[in-house]
Design an enzyme around this catalytic site. Structure first.
Site, PDB file in Angstrom:
ATOM      1  CE1 TYR A  40      -4.005   1.980   0.466  1.00 11.44           C
ATOM      2  CE2 TYR A  40      -2.957   3.183   2.122  1.00 11.44           C
ATOM      3  CZ  TYR A  40      -3.987   3.165   1.398  1.00 11.44           C
ATOM      4  OH  TYR A  40      -4.868   4.106   1.462  1.00 11.44           O
ATOM      5  CG  ASP A  41       3.208   2.037   3.622  1.00 12.69           C
ATOM      6  OD1 ASP A  41       1.935   1.885   3.489  1.00 12.69           O
ATOM      7  OD2 ASP A  41       3.840   2.021   4.839  1.00 12.69           O
ATOM      8  CD  GLU A  42       8.010   1.713  -0.837  1.00  6.13           C
ATOM      9  OE1 GLU A  42       7.764   2.744  -1.585  1.00  6.13           O
ATOM     10  OE2 GLU A  42       9.126   1.534  -0.253  1.00  6.13           O
ATOM     11  CG  ASN A  77      -5.807   7.523  10.498  1.00  6.92           C
ATOM     12  OD1 ASN A  77      -4.282   7.829  10.070  1.00  6.92           O
ATOM     13  ND2 ASN A  77      -5.822   5.943  10.817  1.00  6.92           N
ATOM     14  NE  ARG A 125      -9.963   2.349   7.112  1.00  3.44           N
ATOM     15  CZ  ARG A 125     -10.138   2.819   6.054  1.00  3.44           C
ATOM     16  NH1 ARG A 125      -9.078   3.770   5.860  1.00  3.44           N
ATOM     17  NH2 ARG A 125     -11.011   2.728   5.206  1.00  3.44           N
ATOM     18  N   GLY A 137      -1.633   0.950  23.059  1.00  2.00           N
ATOM     19  CA  GLY A 137      -2.611   1.468  22.687  1.00  2.00           C
ATOM     20  C   GLY A 137      -2.036   3.191  22.865  1.00  2.00           C
ATOM     21  CG  ASP A 168       0.281  -0.182  14.118  1.00  2.00           C
ATOM     22  OD1 ASP A 168      -0.607  -0.910  13.969  1.00  2.00           O
ATOM     23  OD2 ASP A 168       0.031   1.164  14.424  1.00  2.00           O
ATOM     24  N   PRO A 169       2.837   2.381  12.229  1.00  2.00           N
ATOM     25  CG  PRO A 169       2.202   3.878  10.685  1.00  2.00           C
ATOM     26  CD  PRO A 169       1.766   2.479  11.179  1.00  2.00           C
ATOM     27  CD  GLN A 207       5.780  10.541  16.673  1.00  2.00           C
ATOM     28  OE1 GLN A 207       5.304  11.096  17.837  1.00  2.00           O
ATOM     29  NE2 GLN A 207       6.886  10.824  16.170  1.00  2.00           N
TER      30      GLN A 207
HETATM   31  N1  UDP Z   1      -5.783  -0.552  15.904  1.00  2.85           N
HETATM   32  C1  UDP Z   1      -6.284  -1.091  17.144  1.00  2.85           C
HETATM   33  N2  UDP Z   1      -7.221  -1.949  17.305  1.00  2.85           N
HETATM   34  C2  UDP Z   1      -8.058  -2.318  16.000  1.00  2.85           C
HETATM   35  C3  UDP Z   1      -7.521  -1.724  15.051  1.00  2.85           C
HETATM   36  C4  UDP Z   1      -6.562  -0.903  15.080  1.00  2.85           C
HETATM   37  O1  UDP Z   1      -5.620  -0.799  18.449  1.00  2.85           O
HETATM   38  O2  UDP Z   1      -8.969  -2.958  16.339  1.00  2.85           O
HETATM   39  C5  UDP Z   1      -4.802   0.356  15.969  1.00  2.85           C
HETATM   40  C6  UDP Z   1      -3.631   0.032  15.003  1.00  2.85           C
HETATM   41  O3  UDP Z   1      -2.596  -0.973  15.293  1.00  2.85           O
HETATM   42  C7  UDP Z   1      -2.967   1.432  14.788  1.00  2.85           C
HETATM   43  C8  UDP Z   1      -4.107   2.304  14.896  1.00  2.85           C
HETATM   44  O4  UDP Z   1      -5.126   1.551  15.584  1.00  2.85           O
HETATM   45  O5  UDP Z   1      -1.996   1.704  15.479  1.00  2.85           O
HETATM   46  C9  UDP Z   1      -4.956   2.791  13.636  1.00  2.85           C
HETATM   47  O6  UDP Z   1      -5.073   1.532  12.803  1.00  2.85           O
HETATM   48  P1  UDP Z   1      -6.140   1.646  11.541  1.00  2.85           P
HETATM   49  O7  UDP Z   1      -6.052   0.291  10.999  1.00  2.85           O
HETATM   50  O8  UDP Z   1      -7.294   2.314  11.810  1.00  2.85           O
HETATM   51  O9  UDP Z   1      -5.249   2.567  10.574  1.00  2.85           O
HETATM   52  P2  UDP Z   1      -3.796   2.877  10.091  1.00  2.85           P
HETATM   53  O10 UDP Z   1      -2.861   1.846  10.854  1.00  2.85           O
HETATM   54  O11 UDP Z   1      -3.640   2.582   8.735  1.00  2.85           O
HETATM   55  O12 UDP Z   1      -3.436   4.233  10.431  1.00  2.85           O
END
Ligand code: UDP
Length: 349
Positions: free
Chosen positions: A170-172, A199, A211, A232, A298-299, A301
């Site tokens: 996705y990113d690339e 987001n 998501r 979290g 997973d980013p 921030q």
């Molecule tokens: N996330 C979470 N629980 C979930 C779904 C996502 O804790 O049920 C976390 C996920 O690991 C990330 C953040 O929420 O750190 C946002 O995730 P999302 O998939 O919505 O979007 P993206 O990672 O693409 O920003």
């Protein structure tokens, strides 16, 4: 909002005739049955456009566009974007390229296809723009910044992306699509607009999107455990869909020399735990938090620097997370109550 009409030289009638004939502006929205696409199609119809919605329904939902299909100016084309778009239309003014699964579980399901959708889809859209003279709008993403080392992220930041990880398709893919957009602009004079979307949430997200906002709301409404990935304490900035679509439209109306890339998102930054607490409080849910493994890459921030959008478009998000969550909870409550009601059949006497 100005009336969306355009002068069409091909239907001006006999030479020398002075009165011009106008037609409605025409837009193609790829991924038009998806979350963002469906909101954009509706907005364009409301503004008086003719809209072609193209979708292969891999993640798009017919329910998102059901109420648009009776509109005289709405046309649905079911097609993959990787294929040529030659048959889609000649008189196009704007093409919005939104076609791609966007949630990590969905885009990682078939990563090769995700990459093809991004790269070959961009070529299809840009070739069509070349042929029709339409402006090509690319829905890029904050994922081009990867796991960012600069915070908040300005457009000038080149990012920190793992090119071989599970998010890379996705990113690339989105980074390659940006490259194609700028190369077509430089070498083939295609008018382009590239936005980087942070987001975004709201009605018409799939309940099984995976998501964080949709997951937490659905889990809370069902009284199921709220799944926190990692501790979290990672952050995201959440933009309500109507604010984003307003940004799209403002950017599309800028002069041809405004190409982007332009960040669009809500700079309000929240930890995932804060989001979970808000959702539990708003739904009055008995759900408990459970902590699961954090996905790879997973980013940690994410927060947009929106100075450019603010200066060039006079745009900033208007809808707070609290208000947006209220709208989204009400939407999913409605979706779930319909699903719980189930399909009915006529009962035997
Ligand atoms: N996330 C979470 N629980 C979930 C779904 C996502 O804790 O049920 C976390 C996920 O690991 C990330 C953040 O929420 O750190 C946002 O995730 P999302 O998939 O919505 O979007 P993206 O990672 O693409 O920003």
């Amino acid at each position: 909002m100005r009336t969306e009409q355009t002068f069409d030289e091909s239907i001006t009638g006999a030479p020398g005739k002075s009165s011009p004939i106008y037609r409605k502006k025409k837009a193609l929205v790829t991924g038009g049955a998806g979350f963002l696409g469906s909101h954009l199609c509706k907005r364009l119809l409301d503004e008086g456009y003719q809209v072609i919605c193209l979708d292969n329904f891999s993640t798009g939902q017919f329910s998102n566009i059901d109420d648009l299909t009776t509109h005289a100016d709405f046309q649905l084309v079911v097609q993959d974007i990787e294929k040529t778009l030659d048959g889609v239309g000649d008189e196009l003014d704007e093409i919005y390229n939104l076609a791609c699964p966007a949630s990590p579980p969905h885009y990682q399901l078939d990563p090769v296809r995700t990459m093809k959708t991004n790269v070959m889809g961009a070529v299809s859209v840009l070739d069509l723009a070349c042929r029709t003279g339409a402006t090509a709008f690319q829905a890029s993403t904050s994922e081009v910044y990867g796991d960012p080392l600069v915070h908040p992220q300005p457009e000038s930041y080149f990012g920190n992306v793992n090119p071989t990880g599970p998010r890379a398709c996705y990113d690339e893919g989105k980074r390659a699509a940006e490259t194609l957009f700028f190369d077509y602009a430089r070498t083939r004079a295609v008018p382009i607009k590239v936005v980087r979307i942070f987001n975004t949430y709201g009605p018409n997200m799939r309940p099984d999107d995976g998501r964080v906002v949709s997951n937490f709301i659905i889990q809370a409404l069902r009284g199921e455990d709220i799944t926190i990935y990692g501790t979290g304490n990672q952050t995201r900035s959440f933009c309500y869909v109507d604010d984003l679509i307003e940004g799209f439209r403002r950017f599309m109306m800028t002069p041809d020399n405004a190409l982007g890339p332009m960040n669009l998102g809500n700079p309000g930054e929240f930890t995932i735990l804060e989001l979970a607490e808000k959702v539990i409080e708003k739904t009055g849910s008995p759900s408990k938090l459970v902590f699961l493994e954090k996905p790879k890459d997973d980013p940690q921030q994410r927060k947009p620097d929106i100075s450019q959008a603010s200066q060039e478009l006079g745009w900033k998000p208007e809808i707070s997370l609290d208000k947006g969550l209220d709208f989204t909870i009400a939407h999913f409550d409605n979706v779930l109550s319909k699903a719980d009601a189930g399909p009915f059949v006529e009962a035997a006497e």
